[in-house]
Design a protein around this motif. Structure first.
Motif, PDB file in Angstrom:
ATOM      1  N   PHE A  92     -12.069  -5.277  -1.823  1.00 56.80           N
ATOM      2  CA  PHE A  92     -12.624  -4.500  -2.930  1.00 56.80           C
ATOM      3  C   PHE A  92     -11.604  -3.475  -3.455  1.00 56.80           C
ATOM      4  N   CYS A  93     -10.747  -3.003  -2.561  1.00 57.64           N
ATOM      5  CA  CYS A  93      -9.727  -2.025  -2.970  1.00 57.64           C
ATOM      6  C   CYS A  93      -8.490  -2.696  -3.562  1.00 57.64           C
ATOM      7  N   ASP A 135      -5.102  -5.673   5.274  1.00 62.07           N
ATOM      8  CA  ASP A 135      -5.926  -4.716   6.014  1.00 62.07           C
ATOM      9  C   ASP A 135      -5.136  -3.474   6.428  1.00 62.07           C
ATOM     10  N   TYR A 136      -3.855  -3.667   6.777  1.00 60.94           N
ATOM     11  CA  TYR A 136      -3.069  -2.509   7.217  1.00 60.94           C
ATOM     12  C   TYR A 136      -2.729  -1.585   6.044  1.00 60.94           C
ATOM     13  N   LYS A 137      -2.803  -2.130   4.815  1.00 63.04           N
ATOM     14  CA  LYS A 137      -2.585  -1.262   3.648  1.00 63.04           C
ATOM     15  C   LYS A 137      -3.771  -0.316   3.477  1.00 63.04           C
ATOM     16  N   LEU A 138      -4.963  -0.865   3.715  1.00 56.49           N
ATOM     17  CA  LEU A 138      -6.162  -0.031   3.630  1.00 56.49           C
ATOM     18  C   LEU A 138      -6.069   1.098   4.656  1.00 56.49           C
ATOM     19  N   GLY A 155     -18.828   0.393  -9.587  1.00 52.08           N
ATOM     20  CA  GLY A 155     -18.115  -0.473 -10.526  1.00 52.08           C
ATOM     21  C   GLY A 155     -17.321  -1.561  -9.856  1.00 52.08           C
ATOM     22  N   GLU A 156     -16.651  -2.338 -10.688  1.00 48.81           N
ATOM     23  CA  GLU A 156     -15.915  -3.496 -10.196  1.00 48.81           C
ATOM     24  C   GLU A 156     -14.815  -3.115  -9.216  1.00 48.81           C
ATOM     25  N   ARG A 157     -14.365  -4.106  -8.456  1.00 49.89           N
ATOM     26  CA  ARG A 157     -13.269  -3.886  -7.518  1.00 49.89           C
ATOM     27  C   ARG A 157     -11.985  -3.535  -8.268  1.00 49.89           C
ATOM     28  N   ARG A 158     -11.088  -2.888  -7.563  1.00 44.80           N
ATOM     29  CA  ARG A 158      -9.776  -2.587  -8.156  1.00 44.80           C
ATOM     30  C   ARG A 158      -9.021  -3.894  -8.364  1.00 44.80           C
ATOM     31  N   TYR A 159      -8.447  -4.048  -9.548  1.00 48.26           N
ATOM     32  CA  TYR A 159      -7.651  -5.248  -9.807  1.00 48.26           C
ATOM     33  C   TYR A 159      -6.341  -5.125  -9.029  1.00 48.26           C
ATOM     34  N   ARG A 187     -11.306   6.710  -5.835  1.00 50.57           N
ATOM     35  CA  ARG A 187     -12.361   5.901  -5.233  1.00 50.57           C
ATOM     36  C   ARG A 187     -11.811   5.022  -4.110  1.00 50.57           C
ATOM     37  N   GLU A 188     -10.703   4.338  -4.355  1.00 48.05           N
ATOM     38  CA  GLU A 188     -10.138   3.468  -3.326  1.00 48.05           C
ATOM     39  C   GLU A 188      -9.678   4.285  -2.117  1.00 48.05           C
ATOM     40  N   MET A 189      -9.097   5.446  -2.395  1.00 46.57           N
ATOM     41  CA  MET A 189      -8.646   6.299  -1.282  1.00 46.57           C
ATOM     42  C   MET A 189      -9.845   6.693  -0.407  1.00 46.57           C
ATOM     43  N   ASP A 190     -10.919   7.081  -1.064  1.00 44.45           N
ATOM     44  CA  ASP A 190     -12.108   7.510  -0.323  1.00 44.45           C
ATOM     45  C   ASP A 190     -12.793   6.331   0.378  1.00 44.45           C
ATOM     46  N   MET A 191     -12.780   5.184  -0.269  1.00 44.19           N
ATOM     47  CA  MET A 191     -13.375   4.008   0.376  1.00 44.19           C
ATOM     48  C   MET A 191     -12.576   3.632   1.627  1.00 44.19           C
TER      49      MET A 191
END
Lengths: 115, 614
Positions: free
Chosen positions: B192-193, B201-204, B258-262, B270-274
């Protein structure tokens, strides 16, 4: 004569019996969702899978009596698909392994997990 | 007794060879085919393992595979039943059917054909996926007995297990089954990010410290029900993976606004917090599961494997909890490690051999891949007329490396046996000076060509680790994160910097956070590799020399590759990567190559097109 080995029959019958139960998602008040492993379980086996030529019949025979119309549709699709895979396979079996082995057969799109 | 273990057809195919319980060789197929996460039958890795042992297939006592395809088929059929309820089976049939019925079930035939036989046994031994993970963690560990935790996306049915190992014996005691999976939950957030499932996964994990876990409560309320013992259930209404499609669905997107990050687009708050929120949930599940494992097994030791065990931030938190006295994690914790695990399991359980436990682990530093002799390297360099400097005195060589690092040169180091597992541990590594404020963005953008926010890991002399990091113990496989010591930290306000830069992470990265900024993440954490003389004497001596010359025994260590490329294997791979990037120096064993002395490197096609972005 059975189309599949006894062990494979056990796998399929067990699956058919438990299929519905794996997908429950509500909190049913259980204290734990861990399942205990049965003692004596064999984690390693000598692998045998030599009867797939009858896969389509096997799927329908074993599951046909247990499951609903939707699944029967799935099995029909599965059977058709299996036949096409099998036909393709018989052709390719004659060829030796390519350098990249079975790569072409198991390409998975990047957006899904390769199960 | 020789046993060959193989993992293939899912992620990161690999082969591993053990002789009388000792690891002889292990390698991932991607390193040979140069295709990242290659999942094909690992014919090159197998050939390498046999060559290393000087044997042929006929001398193998057994061949083992790390996953039971019949159980996988069973799960697939079960999934079909689930999807059929909504007449939604097209994608499952499209993406999974052929791979299961056309390939996976036939693995014995595939391997027999690829190898020209299945060794003396003449049959393929197949171990369950999670017992393979468990075996890869327990048998090479230095513990006589240990609790065992395995966590990954899914293997056959299991997604999380608790087990217990004692001498040769190894059992799974508890498990959670698909579709409920903490690994798949994390992968759903990865997807989703805007990162790739599995490989991203390690990027997340690296993104998480930029954010705040503001979605933590929401995730627990809507997506996952976590019990006090660490077991859990997912709310499948928010996911699509059970239909063989994308990880998440519209309902998931609605939940997170909203939609996932492209992919490759700007990363927002949002992605940072997710990322921060998903990380917190994984840590909670891991710690609770570890407490349960302790309660069940009463062991003072814990071993872990499975993809989730590569989450070094969660591992670091677990270590700090001190639930266990000792923790050992298989360095090849993902599917590649399953090759080693099934070989070990066959040796101890099928053949009933006795286990001899050493003082240290028996993973040999995870330096289990190919090495290249000086003669082979000289031949390669001479044939291509690549100029190099050769050092007859080892001392002069170490002094030179130290001087180059002090001069802020970026060095590609290819020496000794290649690492088994995803981490470069000083034999296929890019090295840099961690005290440089610009080094992190320089290496990320000009050498690795990867996202600027991603941190680098430090290698540090084991005996000095406490001088720099709050890590009480060793981390030889770069699998634990800990904070930089307070006295080295500099004042740093992440929120202000992010606000000022409008969420652009590059200015944040360039802001010094400690005396060793290039290896200090924005939350002061670092993914540490402790280096000791026993496991890697060459790398140890480089660090010792640097300490002698500068007073600092820390170095940047990042994998020797560019984004999307597997870590280099051969001197040729290393030279190619060196010339394609902004690297200054290449070291092949004790030979040094300087970029400015090299002939023009001409490639007819843009090499960036040959690697898919990961």
């Amino acid at each position: 004569m059975s189309l599949i080995s006894e062990r494979e029959q056990v796998y399929f019958f067990n699956w058919a019996k438990t299929a519905e139960s794996h997908m429950a998602e509500e909190d049913d008040g259980k204290e734990s969702y861990f399942e205990e492993r049965k003692s004596g379980k064999t984690y390693l086996v000598e692998y045998i899978f030599d009867t797939p030529r009858n896969m389509d019949e096997m799927i329908q025979k074993l599951l046909g009596d247990h499951l609903d119309e939707n699944l029967r549709k799935v099995c029909e699709v599965a059977a058709l698909k299996e036949r096409s895979v099998r036909t393709g396979r018989e052709e390719t079996e004659k060829q030796s392994m390519t350098e990249n082995g079975s790569e072409a057969e198991c390409q998975i799109p990047e957006f899904i997990y390769n199960f | 007794m020789f046993i060959l273990g193989i993992s293939a057809l899912y992620h990161d195919s690999a082969a591993a060879l053990i002789k009388d319980g000792e690891i002889i060789a292990a390698a991932q197929e991607e390193r040979f085919t140069r295709k990242k996460h290659d999942l094909s039958v690992p014919i090159n890795a197998i050939a390498y393992c046999l060559k290393e042992a000087g044997i042929d297939v006929g001398q193998l006592d057994a061949v083992a595979f790390y996953d039971n395809p019949i159980l996988t088929m069973e799960r697939f059929l079960d999934n079909l039943v689930f999807a059929a309820k909504t007449d939604d089976t097209d994608d499952l049939m499209k993406f999974s059917y052929d791979s299961i019925f056309g390939t996976k079930l036939w693995i014995h035939k595939e391997l027999e054909q690829a190898l020209g036989g299945l060794g003396k046994l003449g049959k393929l031994l197949v171990a369950e996926h999670h017992i393979s993970h468990a075996a890869s963690a327990f048998y090479p560990s230095p513990f006589e007995d240990a609790a065992v935790i395995t966590m990954d996306g899914v293997g056959e049915w299991a997604t999380t297990t608790i087990g217990y190992g004692n001498k040769e014996d190894l059992k799974i005691l508890r498990q959670i089954n698909y579709p409920h999976s903490i690994g798949l939950l994390y992968s759903a957030f990865t997807y989703f990010c805007g990162f790739k499932v599995n490989s991203g996964d390690y990027k997340l994990m690296g993104l998480a410290p930029y954010g705040k876990p503001v979605y933590y409560d929401l995730i627990k309320e809507r997506l996952i029900n976590i019990k006090p013992d660490g077991s859990y259930r997912l709310n499948l209404e928010y996911f699509d993976y059970q239909y063989g499609r994308a990880m998440t669905n519209e309902k998931f997107a609605e939940l997170f606004g909203g939609e996932r990050r492209y992919p490759e687009s700007a990363i927002t708050k949002r992605e940072m917090d997710m990322a921060a929120s998903a990380q917190k949930v994984v840590e909670e599940v891991l710690i609770l599961t570890a407490k349960t494992a302790k309660e069940i097994t009463r062991s003072k030791n814990l071993v872990m494997a499975g993809g989730v065990a590569l989450n070094c931030v969660a591992n670091g938190k677990l270590l700090k909890e001190k639930i266990f006295d000792n923790i050992w994690i298989q360095p090849a914790a993902g599917d590649a490690g399953g090759a080693l695990g099934c070989a070990f399991y066959a040796y101890y359980q099928y053949y009933g051999k006795k286990r001899v436990i050493g003082i240290s682990d028996s993973q040999k530093g995870s330096y289990l891949g190919p090495a290249f002799s000086d003669e082979e390297i000289v031949k390669f360099l001479s044939q291509n007329e690549y100029p190099y400097e050769k050092f007859e005195s080892a001392e002069m060589f170490y002094q030179k490396i130290s001087a180059l690092l002090q001069d802020e040169k970026v060095i590609g180091l290819c020496q000794g046996r290649m690492e088994y597992g995803p981490r470069a541990l000083g034999n296929r590594s890019i090295l840099g000076n961690p005290r440089s404020e610009s080094m992190q963005s320089q290496i990320n953008l000009k050498i690795k060509y990867r996202e600027s926010f991603r941190p680098f890991a430090p290698s540090v002399l084991k005996e000095t680790v406490l001088d720099y990091f709050e890590l009480d113990g060793e981390s030889p496989y770069m699998l634990f994160c800990a904070n930089v010591q307070e006295h080295l930290r500099k004042e740093f306000s992440l929120d202000s910097l992010l606000d000022a830069s409008n969420m652009d992470m590059l200015p944040v990265v360039n802001q010094a956070r400690s005396e060793i900024p290039a290896v200090t993440h924005v939350d002061y954490s670092a993914r540490i590799q402790t280096v000791d003389e026993e496991r890697n004497p060459e790398y140890y001596r480089i660090l010792r020399q640097l300490q002698k010359d500068t007073g600092y025994a820390v170095i940047i260590n990042t994998s020797f590759n560019v984004r999307g490329e597997p870590i280099v294997c051969t001197p040729e791979d290393a030279y190619r990567c060196f010339m394609r990037t902004g690297m200054d120096v290449l070291v092949l064993n004790h030979m040094i190559l300087y970029k400015e002395q090299q002939p023009e490197f001409v490639e007819w096609e843009d090499w960036r097109k040959s690697y898919e972005l990961d």
